[in-house]
Design a protein around this motif. Structure first.
Motif, PDB file in Angstrom:
ATOM      1  N   CYS A  51       0.806  -1.168   0.008  1.00 23.47           N
ATOM      2  CA  CYS A  51      -0.034   0.252   0.170  1.00 23.47           C
ATOM      3  C   CYS A  51       0.881   1.169  -0.091  1.00 23.47           C
ATOM      4  CB  CYS A  51      -0.955   0.013   1.205  1.00 23.47           C
ATOM      5  SG  CYS A  51      -1.803   1.489   1.512  1.00 23.47           S
ATOM      6  N   LEU A  52       0.432   2.313  -0.744  1.00 24.86           N
ATOM      7  CA  LEU A  52       0.996   3.561  -0.849  1.00 24.86           C
ATOM      8  C   LEU A  52      -0.087   4.683  -0.275  1.00 24.86           C
ATOM      9  CD1 LEU A  52       3.136   3.472  -4.095  1.00 24.86           C
ATOM     10  CD2 LEU A  52       3.959   3.281  -1.816  1.00 24.86           C
ATOM     11  N   THR A  53       0.283   5.322   0.396  1.00 25.25           N
ATOM     12  CA  THR A  53      -0.781   6.487   0.798  1.00 25.25           C
ATOM     13  C   THR A  53      -0.071   7.726   1.070  1.00 25.25           C
ATOM     14  OG1 THR A  53      -2.476   6.943   2.502  1.00 25.25           O
ATOM     15  CG2 THR A  53      -0.420   5.734   3.548  1.00 25.25           C
ATOM     16  N   ASP A  54      -0.869   8.718   0.628  1.00 27.16           N
ATOM     17  CA  ASP A  54      -0.415  10.143   1.091  1.00 27.16           C
ATOM     18  C   ASP A  54      -0.548  10.361   2.280  1.00 27.16           C
ATOM     19  OD1 ASP A  54       0.498  12.812   0.582  1.00 27.16           O
ATOM     20  OD2 ASP A  54      -1.226  13.405  -0.106  1.00 27.16           O
ATOM     21  N   MET A  55       0.014  11.335   2.977  1.00 24.18           N
ATOM     22  CA  MET A  55       0.069  11.703   4.555  1.00 24.18           C
ATOM     23  C   MET A  55      -1.221  12.568   4.562  1.00 24.18           C
ATOM     24  SD  MET A  55       0.934  11.375   7.494  1.00 24.18           S
ATOM     25  CE  MET A  55       2.293  10.500   7.436  1.00 24.18           C
ATOM     26  N   ASN A  56      -1.568  13.487   3.491  1.00 18.42           N
ATOM     27  CA  ASN A  56      -2.675  14.392   3.774  1.00 18.42           C
ATOM     28  C   ASN A  56      -3.658  13.897   3.080  1.00 18.42           C
ATOM     29  OD1 ASN A  56      -1.503  16.167   5.624  1.00 18.42           O
ATOM     30  ND2 ASN A  56      -0.374  16.638   4.099  1.00 18.42           N
ATOM     31  N   LEU A  57      -4.961  13.548   3.647  1.00 18.55           N
ATOM     32  CA  LEU A  57      -6.092  13.240   2.996  1.00 18.55           C
ATOM     33  C   LEU A  57      -7.318  13.852   3.237  1.00 18.55           C
ATOM     34  CD1 LEU A  57      -5.676   8.950   3.226  1.00 18.55           C
ATOM     35  CD2 LEU A  57      -5.150  10.597   1.277  1.00 18.55           C
ATOM     36  N   PRO A  58      -8.448  14.217   2.516  1.00 16.90           N
ATOM     37  CA  PRO A  58      -9.522  15.019   2.807  1.00 16.90           C
ATOM     38  C   PRO A  58     -10.353  14.540   4.163  1.00 16.90           C
ATOM     39  CG  PRO A  58      -9.691  14.277   0.692  1.00 16.90           C
ATOM     40  CD  PRO A  58      -8.499  13.509   1.115  1.00 16.90           C
ATOM     41  N   ASP A  59     -10.269  13.375   4.609  1.00 15.91           N
ATOM     42  CA  ASP A  59     -10.988  12.956   5.701  1.00 15.91           C
ATOM     43  C   ASP A  59     -10.177  12.488   6.712  1.00 15.91           C
ATOM     44  OD1 ASP A  59     -10.269  10.764   4.057  1.00 15.91           O
ATOM     45  OD2 ASP A  59     -12.126   9.667   4.638  1.00 15.91           O
ATOM     46  N   GLY A  60      -8.866  12.768   6.792  1.00 12.67           N
ATOM     47  CA  GLY A  60      -8.066  12.074   7.928  1.00 12.67           C
ATOM     48  C   GLY A  60      -6.459  12.207   7.257  1.00 12.67           C
ATOM     49  N   LYS A  61      -5.685  11.531   7.874  1.00 11.87           N
ATOM     50  CA  LYS A  61      -4.164  11.515   7.768  1.00 11.87           C
ATOM     51  C   LYS A  61      -3.857  10.029   7.424  1.00 11.87           C
ATOM     52  CE  LYS A  61      -2.800  15.365   9.579  1.00 11.87           C
ATOM     53  NZ  LYS A  61      -1.973  16.519   8.562  1.00 11.87           N
ATOM     54  N   GLY A  62      -2.861   9.825   6.472  1.00 12.33           N
ATOM     55  CA  GLY A  62      -2.425   8.741   6.014  1.00 12.33           C
ATOM     56  C   GLY A  62      -1.856   7.786   7.222  1.00 12.33           C
ATOM     57  N   ILE A  63      -1.377   8.603   8.214  1.00 12.20           N
ATOM     58  CA  ILE A  63      -0.895   7.684   9.304  1.00 12.20           C
ATOM     59  C   ILE A  63      -1.936   6.905  10.006  1.00 12.20           C
ATOM     60  CG2 ILE A  63      -1.236   9.542  11.163  1.00 12.20           C
ATOM     61  CD1 ILE A  63       1.684   8.698  12.199  1.00 12.20           C
ATOM     62  N   GLU A  64      -3.210   7.206   9.998  1.00 17.13           N
ATOM     63  CA  GLU A  64      -4.469   6.728  10.570  1.00 17.13           C
ATOM     64  C   GLU A  64      -4.585   5.249   9.709  1.00 17.13           C
ATOM     65  OE1 GLU A  64      -7.884   8.984  11.332  1.00 17.13           O
ATOM     66  OE2 GLU A  64      -6.791  10.702  10.636  1.00 17.13           O
TER      67      GLU A  64
END
Length: 461
Positions: A51-64
């Motif tokens: 999985c690759l995820t951006d850190m800043n997402l519209p409904d939360g953080k990638g760290i979540e």
């Protein structure tokens, strides 16, 4: 063959398209999501291999999402995409369990290296529990060593920098090697360097390499330690001994994942994992201004402690047997055992030098013991049981002649002088007995085992 699947979570369509094209060309199926909720749903529906995820997402953080994966799909490596220069965010994600991170703008070669390393993990899921049939490098049955092996196994699945704390001789390099061997970089090199053993004026060249003609003596191009460890692991032992100017350069190399050889105008990217260790109080050195706080923060993403031998005395018998077997193999001698009294003696000893001191004690006892069992009396430190009768030496007494003991302006090389005496005595004993080693050992007043050891040590075998 079933294709592996990658989940891409990013709210920017252009980034998603770039990542999707790149991973598709690597032969992966891709699933995309634009929000945290869609990312979790994608994990549940497709069970991706990476999985690759951006850190800043519209409904939360990638760290979540990283934390969710750690709880519900721990065998899926997840990498975080961070904004350029957001090192604090990257470190936070690594501590939360992210496999690795990549900064925007995404460099495609770096991305491909990251994904390939992650896929090695995906195809070798973490075992459910420790395999007690093979302790690998970290021998022992104590609770402390079980915990250490489990920690090393889990840390092997991450690319986060690990700081190994432990006393001298406790086995910090063995822990680093275990992490390397159990991780996706096991096929790459493991480069260990003692930072305190490199002269300060040579450090930059040793670490980063140099170009031909960049300084006096640079007769050829040289790849430094970082480049030599490419695709593998660089272990920086005794990192506390680095001078402050070198700490600055090391920090940049670790953060940028690139080095600039001395005399070169271009940086060279390096794909390595950095592990570090010291026996010193690094936080105390930071407080006293002797070690950079930003470097400490960077290398100490995850800390692991190696227990001293005195805290796991129950492992001493197992370690001693292993060490004695290794010594016997190295010197081509019959293995010998420890008596119960000798084991009890060792268990009651404080071992300020830890496992390394245990090795030294047993090697000495191995060479001096006349029987096939080492007793507690054979473990006494500082004693000598070797007595050589000088009467059979050269009639002029040339070996021990006092006129040979002369101090030069630089002083006496005592170790070399004594080794020369030992070498001469052994050579004369062998010549006097027509190279009958048993007879030569008897003439020297030492055991046959001790003679074999000395022949190996002096290169006379």
């Amino acid at each position: 063959m079933t294709k592996l699947t990658a989940l891409i979570v990013d709210d920017e369509p252009d980034i998603r398209d770039l990542l999707e094209i790149t991973l598709s060309r690597m032969g992966l199926n891709t699933v995309t999501a634009g929000t945290l909720a869609e990312g979790i749903a994608g994990m549940q529906k497709h069970t991706p291999n990476v999985c690759l995820t951006d850190m800043n997402l519209p409904d939360g953080k990638g760290i979540e999402l990283v934390q969710w994966i750690q709880q519900h799909a721990p065998n899926t490596p997840v990498a975080v995409i961070t904004a350029y220069g957001s090192m604090d965010t990257a470190i936070e994600s690594l501590k939360a369990g992210a496999f690795d991170f990549v900064s925007k703008p995404v460099e495609l070669p770096r991305l491909r290296e990251l994904v390939n390393t992650a896929l090695k993990l995906a195809q070798n899921p973490e075992p459910a529990q420790e395999d007690n049939s093979d302790h690998g490098l970290l021998l022992g049955n104590s609770a402390q060593i079980h915990t250490l092996r489990n920690q090393a196994r889990k840390l092997a699945r991450s690319q986060a920098p690990v700081f190994i704390q432990g006393e001298s001789g406790s086995g910090k390099e063995l822990v680093a090697r275990t992490i390397h061997q159990q991780g996706p970089r096991c096929d790459g090199p493991f480069i260990a360097v003692n930072c305190g053993a490199i002269p300060s004026e040579l450090m930059e060249s040793e670490f980063f390499g140099h170009k031909k003609g960049s300084f006096t003596g640079a007769v050829d191009n040289k790849a430094g330690l970082f480049q030599s460890a490419r695709g593998g692991t660089l272990f920086l032992d005794e990192i506390a001994d680095l001078p402050l100017p070198m700490q600055v350069k090391l920090l940049r190399a670790i953060q940028e994942k690139a080095v600039r050889p001395v005399g070169d105008s271009h940086e060279v990217p390096v794909d390595i994992r950095v592990l570090s260790a010291t026996h010193k109080d690094l936080p105390g050195l930071v407080q006293n201004g002797l070690f950079r706080q930003d470097l400490f923060y960077r290398i100490n993403v995850i800390e692991i402690r190696v227990p001293p031998l005195r805290e796991r005395s129950g492992d001493i018998a197992l370690l001693a047997r292993h060490i004695l077997q290794r010594i016997a193999r190295e010197y081509e001698c019959t293995p010998i055992a420890l008596s119960d009294a000798a084991i009890d003696y060792l268990k009651g000893y404080h071992f300020p030098g830890n496992v390394r001191e245990l090795e030294n004690i047993l090697e000495r006892a191995f060479t001096l013991c006349d029987s096939d069992v080492i007793d507690s009396s054979d473990l006494q430190l500082g004693s000598s049981s070797s007595h050589i009768d000088p009467s059979w030496l050269a009639p002029t007494g040339e070996v021990m002649a006092t006129e040979d003991i002369k101090l030069s302006e630089q002083g006496l090389d005592l170790e070399g002088y004594l080794e020369g005496i030992e070498r001469k005595a052994i050579e004369q004993a062998l010549e006097a007995t027509r190279w009958n080693k048993t007879a030569a050992a008897k003439k020297l007043g030492i055991s046959f085992r001790a003679l074999r050891y000395k022949l190996k040590k002096l290169g006379l075998d």
